[in-house]
Design an enzyme around this catalytic site. Structure first.
Site, PDB file in Angstrom:
ATOM      1  N   ASP A  85       0.845  -1.201   0.000  1.00 11.22           N
ATOM      2  CA  ASP A  85       0.000   0.000   0.000  1.00 11.22           C
ATOM      3  C   ASP A  85       0.887   1.261   0.000  1.00 11.22           C
ATOM      4  O   ASP A  85       2.065   1.191   0.371  1.00 11.22           O
ATOM      5  CB  ASP A  85      -0.878  -0.070   1.269  1.00 11.22           C
ATOM      6  CG  ASP A  85      -2.140   0.774   1.165  1.00 11.22           C
ATOM      7  OD1 ASP A  85      -2.461   1.243   0.059  1.00 11.22           O
ATOM      8  OD2 ASP A  85      -2.815   0.942   2.200  1.00 11.22           O
ATOM      9  N   GLY A 211      -9.679   4.889   2.268  1.00 12.04           N
ATOM     10  CA  GLY A 211     -10.395   5.549   3.372  1.00 12.04           C
ATOM     11  C   GLY A 211     -11.746   4.913   3.616  1.00 12.04           C
ATOM     12  O   GLY A 211     -12.749   5.606   3.802  1.00 12.04           O
ATOM     13  N   VAL A 233      -9.705  -1.048   3.231  1.00  7.49           N
ATOM     14  CA  VAL A 233     -10.132  -0.867   4.620  1.00  7.49           C
ATOM     15  C   VAL A 233      -8.937  -1.141   5.529  1.00  7.49           C
ATOM     16  O   VAL A 233      -8.304  -2.184   5.419  1.00  7.49           O
ATOM     17  CB  VAL A 233     -11.266  -1.849   4.986  1.00  7.49           C
ATOM     18  CG1 VAL A 233     -11.674  -1.673   6.439  1.00  7.49           C
ATOM     19  CG2 VAL A 233     -12.469  -1.648   4.071  1.00  7.49           C
TER      20      VAL A 233
HETATM   21 ZN   LIG Z   1      -4.967   4.700   1.466  1.00  7.40          ZN
END
Ligand SMILES: [Zn+2]
Length: 279
Positions: A85, A211, A233
């Site tokens: 991420d 988000g 999430v």
């Molecule tokens: Zn993010």
């Protein structure tokens, strides 16, 4: 072996007019729980490593994370995968690619358009040569704690720029800013669904919503039919972990059942959250 390319899973989600859910997961319990419930519900799912968990906070490293995810994926039949991420660090991205990550995010959303395109394209060139997918971000998904980021139209993804960005950066999926923010919301977010529809009409690249903790389900269900194919999430999932551990430790002196108690609670949460994915 059900480890799949993230781009393949996103394609499946697009065909089914829904979104796969990607859960930030920092350890074995979290990864194992996501893949276990994915198998139980027969729904594809993703886990994501936050760079802070990999390096900055020293909790683990990408090589071990990859080994756990690959081994856990081997045990299930439903397509699952893992992803790095929000990363701006080229060295860490390359390390993750070498470690076997099927997908990475290069986050240049705080840079100028030109720099974001250039850096994303550089990452994509190497990643694609290694069979790895790249998520990019255009516009900027800020933090819910500010209360203003989620409404700041200057941060929202511009419709007329999104398609050009996807073409020029060669990204495989695009995170867009349409009214969400990271962390717990202080006020309920209201997604700009018209903007989502317009961006989706302008590009074939699968769209990603960050988000995700605390966005009302009815808005998510609409967004999933309007082009969001990956939904991230983190906060809710971590909060469940923390609250369960806290309650357990307050009530018990014997901690040997702590991990199984946490796992059961994480899996209850996942069982309910994954219903949003209509695959
Ligand atoms: Zn993010």
């Amino acid at each position: 072996m059900a480890l799949a390319r993230v781009s393949e899973i996103l394609k499946m989600a697009d065909k089914a007019n829904t979104s796969v859910i990607a859960f930030n997961s920092s350890d074995y319990n979290m990864i194992h729980s996501v893949f276990t419930i994915a198998e139980e519900l027969n729904k594809p799912a993703l886990v994501m490593l936050d760079p802070r968990h990999a390096v900055l906070w020293g909790w683990g490293n990408p090589e071990i994370y990859a080994q756990i995810a690959i081994e856990e994926a081997r045990k299930v039949k439903v397509p699952v995968s893992f992803h790095l991420d929000h990363c701006m660090d080229f060295d860490l991205i390359m390390r993750c690619i070498k470690a076997g990550f099927p997908s990475v995010m290069y986050d240049g959303s705080m840079l100028s358009y030109a720099e974001n395109v250039k850096n994303t394209a550089e990452v994509a060139k190497v990643a694609h040569a290694m069979g790895v997918d790249v998520e990019a971000e255009l516009g900027h998904v800020g933090f819910a704690v500010t209360e203003t980021d989620q409404d700041d139209l200057d941060l929202y993804t511009k419709v007329d720029v999104a398609a050009r960005f996807c073409e020029e950066s060669h990204c495989d999926s695009l995170a867009i800013a349409i009214g969400t923010a990271h962390g717990f919301y202080k006020k309920t977010p209201k997604l700009d669904l018209q903007r989502l529809q317009d961006i989706n009409a302008a590009t074939d690249t699968p769209l990603v919503l960050h988000g995700g903790s605390g966005v009302p389900d009815d808005q998510l269900e609409k967004a999933f039919t309007m082009g969001i194919n990956k939904f991230n999430v983190g906060t809710e999932y971590f909060y469940n972990y923390y609250q369960t551990m806290k309650a357990y430790c307050q009530e018990h002196e014997d901690i040997f059942d702590l991990q199984t108690t946490v796992q059961a609670s994480l899996q209850d949460y996942l069982r309910q959250k994954m219903q949003l994915c209509r695959m």
